[in-house]
Design a protein around this motif. Structure first.
Motif, PDB file in Angstrom:
ATOM      1  N   LEU A   1       0.875  -1.164   0.000  1.00  0.00           N
ATOM      2  CA  LEU A   1       0.000   0.000   0.000  1.00  0.00           C
ATOM      3  C   LEU A   1       0.915   1.219   0.000  1.00  0.00           C
ATOM      4  N   CYS A   2       0.943   1.939  -1.107  1.00  0.00           N
ATOM      5  CA  CYS A   2       1.869   3.058  -1.290  1.00  0.00           C
ATOM      6  C   CYS A   2       1.107   4.373  -1.266  1.00  0.00           C
ATOM      7  N   HIS A   3       1.687   5.331  -0.594  1.00  0.00           N
ATOM      8  CA  HIS A   3       1.077   6.648  -0.473  1.00  0.00           C
ATOM      9  C   HIS A   3       2.133   7.678  -0.873  1.00  0.00           C
ATOM     10  N   VAL A   4       1.881   8.403  -1.947  1.00  0.00           N
ATOM     11  CA  VAL A   4       2.816   9.427  -2.435  1.00  0.00           C
ATOM     12  C   VAL A   4       2.390  10.771  -1.880  1.00  0.00           C
ATOM     13  N   VAL A   5       3.311  11.451  -1.207  1.00  0.00           N
ATOM     14  CA  VAL A   5       3.055  12.787  -0.657  1.00  0.00           C
ATOM     15  C   VAL A   5       4.044  13.743  -1.318  1.00  0.00           C
ATOM     16  N   ARG A   6       3.540  14.682  -2.063  1.00  0.00           N
ATOM     17  CA  ARG A   6       4.407  15.643  -2.764  1.00  0.00           C
ATOM     18  C   ARG A   6       4.691  16.845  -1.870  1.00  0.00           C
ATOM     19  N   ASP A   7       5.803  17.524  -2.149  1.00  0.00           N
ATOM     20  CA  ASP A   7       6.169  18.722  -1.390  1.00  0.00           C
ATOM     21  C   ASP A   7       5.059  19.765  -1.404  1.00  0.00           C
ATOM     22  N   ALA A   8       4.355  19.867  -2.510  1.00  0.00           N
ATOM     23  CA  ALA A   8       3.326  20.902  -2.659  1.00  0.00           C
ATOM     24  C   ALA A   8       2.101  20.639  -1.788  1.00  0.00           C
ATOM     25  N   ALA A   9       1.938  19.421  -1.267  1.00  0.00           N
ATOM     26  CA  ALA A   9       0.764  19.104  -0.445  1.00  0.00           C
ATOM     27  C   ALA A   9       0.880  19.830   0.896  1.00  0.00           C
ATOM     28  N   LYS A  10      -0.132  20.604   1.236  1.00  0.00           N
ATOM     29  CA  LYS A  10      -0.107  21.361   2.483  1.00  0.00           C
ATOM     30  C   LYS A  10      -0.656  20.549   3.648  1.00  0.00           C
ATOM     31  N   ASN A  11      -1.465  19.541   3.344  1.00  0.00           N
ATOM     32  CA  ASN A  11      -2.007  18.684   4.396  1.00  0.00           C
ATOM     33  C   ASN A  11      -2.323  17.311   3.801  1.00  0.00           C
ATOM     34  N   GLU A  12      -2.755  16.396   4.642  1.00  0.00           N
ATOM     35  CA  GLU A  12      -2.994  15.026   4.185  1.00  0.00           C
ATOM     36  C   GLU A  12      -4.141  14.917   3.185  1.00  0.00           C
ATOM     37  N   PHE A  13      -5.017  15.910   3.123  1.00  0.00           N
ATOM     38  CA  PHE A  13      -6.138  15.867   2.197  1.00  0.00           C
ATOM     39  C   PHE A  13      -5.727  16.246   0.776  1.00  0.00           C
ATOM     40  N   GLU A  14      -4.544  16.854   0.620  1.00  0.00           N
ATOM     41  CA  GLU A  14      -4.053  17.228  -0.704  1.00  0.00           C
ATOM     42  C   GLU A  14      -3.132  16.160  -1.289  1.00  0.00           C
ATOM     43  N   THR A  15      -2.967  15.045  -0.627  1.00  0.00           N
ATOM     44  CA  THR A  15      -2.116  13.988  -1.135  1.00  0.00           C
ATOM     45  C   THR A  15      -2.900  13.121  -2.112  1.00  0.00           C
ATOM     46  N   GLU A  16      -2.177  12.320  -2.866  1.00  0.00           N
ATOM     47  CA  GLU A  16      -2.811  11.435  -3.844  1.00  0.00           C
ATOM     48  C   GLU A  16      -3.424  10.234  -3.142  1.00  0.00           C
ATOM     49  N   GLU A  17      -4.342   9.574  -3.833  1.00  0.00           N
ATOM     50  CA  GLU A  17      -4.962   8.364  -3.285  1.00  0.00           C
ATOM     51  C   GLU A  17      -3.899   7.287  -3.094  1.00  0.00           C
ATOM     52  N   PRO A  18      -3.999   6.486  -2.038  1.00  0.00           N
ATOM     53  CA  PRO A  18      -3.054   5.371  -1.872  1.00  0.00           C
ATOM     54  C   PRO A  18      -3.169   4.388  -3.038  1.00  0.00           C
ATOM     55  N   ILE A  19      -2.049   3.750  -3.356  1.00  0.00           N
ATOM     56  CA  ILE A  19      -1.978   2.795  -4.457  1.00  0.00           C
ATOM     57  C   ILE A  19      -1.701   1.421  -3.862  1.00  0.00           C
ATOM     58  N   LEU A  20      -2.497   0.426  -4.227  1.00  0.00           N
ATOM     59  CA  LEU A  20      -2.306  -0.937  -3.755  1.00  0.00           C
ATOM     60  C   LEU A  20      -1.741  -1.745  -4.920  1.00  0.00           C
ATOM     61  N   VAL A  21      -0.529  -2.305  -4.751  1.00  0.00           N
ATOM     62  CA  VAL A  21       0.145  -2.988  -5.859  1.00  0.00           C
ATOM     63  C   VAL A  21       0.559  -4.403  -5.483  1.00  0.00           C
ATOM     64  N   LEU A  22       0.569  -5.281  -6.485  1.00  0.00           N
ATOM     65  CA  LEU A  22       0.993  -6.665  -6.285  1.00  0.00           C
ATOM     66  C   LEU A  22       2.469  -6.847  -6.602  1.00  0.00           C
ATOM     67  N   ASN A  23       2.954  -6.267  -7.688  1.00  0.00           N
ATOM     68  CA  ASN A  23       4.350  -6.456  -8.091  1.00  0.00           C
ATOM     69  C   ASN A  23       5.257  -5.321  -7.635  1.00  0.00           C
ATOM     70  N   GLU A  24       4.980  -4.117  -8.094  1.00  0.00           N
ATOM     71  CA  GLU A  24       5.837  -2.994  -7.762  1.00  0.00           C
ATOM     72  C   GLU A  24       5.127  -1.677  -7.992  1.00  0.00           C
ATOM     73  N   VAL A  25       5.718  -0.624  -7.431  1.00  0.00           N
ATOM     74  CA  VAL A  25       5.289   0.741  -7.720  1.00  0.00           C
ATOM     75  C   VAL A  25       6.542   1.500  -8.138  1.00  0.00           C
ATOM     76  N   THR A  26       6.404   2.318  -9.183  1.00  0.00           N
ATOM     77  CA  THR A  26       7.516   3.119  -9.686  1.00  0.00           C
ATOM     78  C   THR A  26       7.188   4.585  -9.472  1.00  0.00           C
ATOM     79  N   ILE A  27       8.105   5.290  -8.863  1.00  0.00           N
ATOM     80  CA  ILE A  27       7.955   6.725  -8.647  1.00  0.00           C
ATOM     81  C   ILE A  27       9.112   7.377  -9.392  1.00  0.00           C
TER      82      ILE A  27
END
Length: 129
Positions: free
Chosen positions: A52-78
């Motif tokens: 379960l991956c959660h990407v938080v960008r510098d521009a996000a001012k709070n947890e509500f501005e973050t992207e939706e969590p990603i659920l992956v079986l093999n991998e996640v690439t950032i």
């Protein structure tokens, strides 16, 4: 198929269309016989971990501005996207700091997804167990 489920995944019968893979024990040419065998039972089930991956960008001012969590079986690439500059990534696992990475990006892999990366780097086969 696993990405279709946000929670637990029902048993999936995988068919091989290539030459390598721990998750595809059945060959597509024999799909009828394989499905009959599975439906008659008994069967064994191999459980797999997902990330379960959660990407938080510098521009996000709070947890509500973050992207939706990603659920992956093999991998996640950032990756850095279209930028020509290196990216700086802080990596956390279960809210504990793991490392800081500077580069083109990062691939986080489960044990199921690690085999292809090992082989691509000239390494050995890695069993997902």
């Amino acid at each position: 198929a696993a990405s279709m489920f946000k929670g637990p995944v029902p048993p999936i019968v995988p068919f091989s269309l290539g030459s390598l893979g721990f998750m595809t024990p059945f060959y597509s040419e024999n799909y009828k016989e394989c499905l009959e065998s599975v439906l008659k039972g008994p069967i064994s089930i191999t459980l797999r971990h997902r990330l379960l991956c959660h990407v938080v960008r510098d521009a996000a001012k709070n947890e509500f501005e973050t992207e939706e969590p990603i659920l992956v079986l093999n991998e996640v690439t950032i990756d850095r996207g279209i930028s020509s500059y290196l990216t700086n990534l802080e990596c956390y696992c279960d809210n504990s700091f793991v490392t800081c990475v500077q580069g083109d990006g990062l691939i986080l892999s489960t044990t199921s997804g690690s085999t292809a990366y090992s082989l691509a780097a000239g390494g050995s086969m890695v069993h997902p167990q």
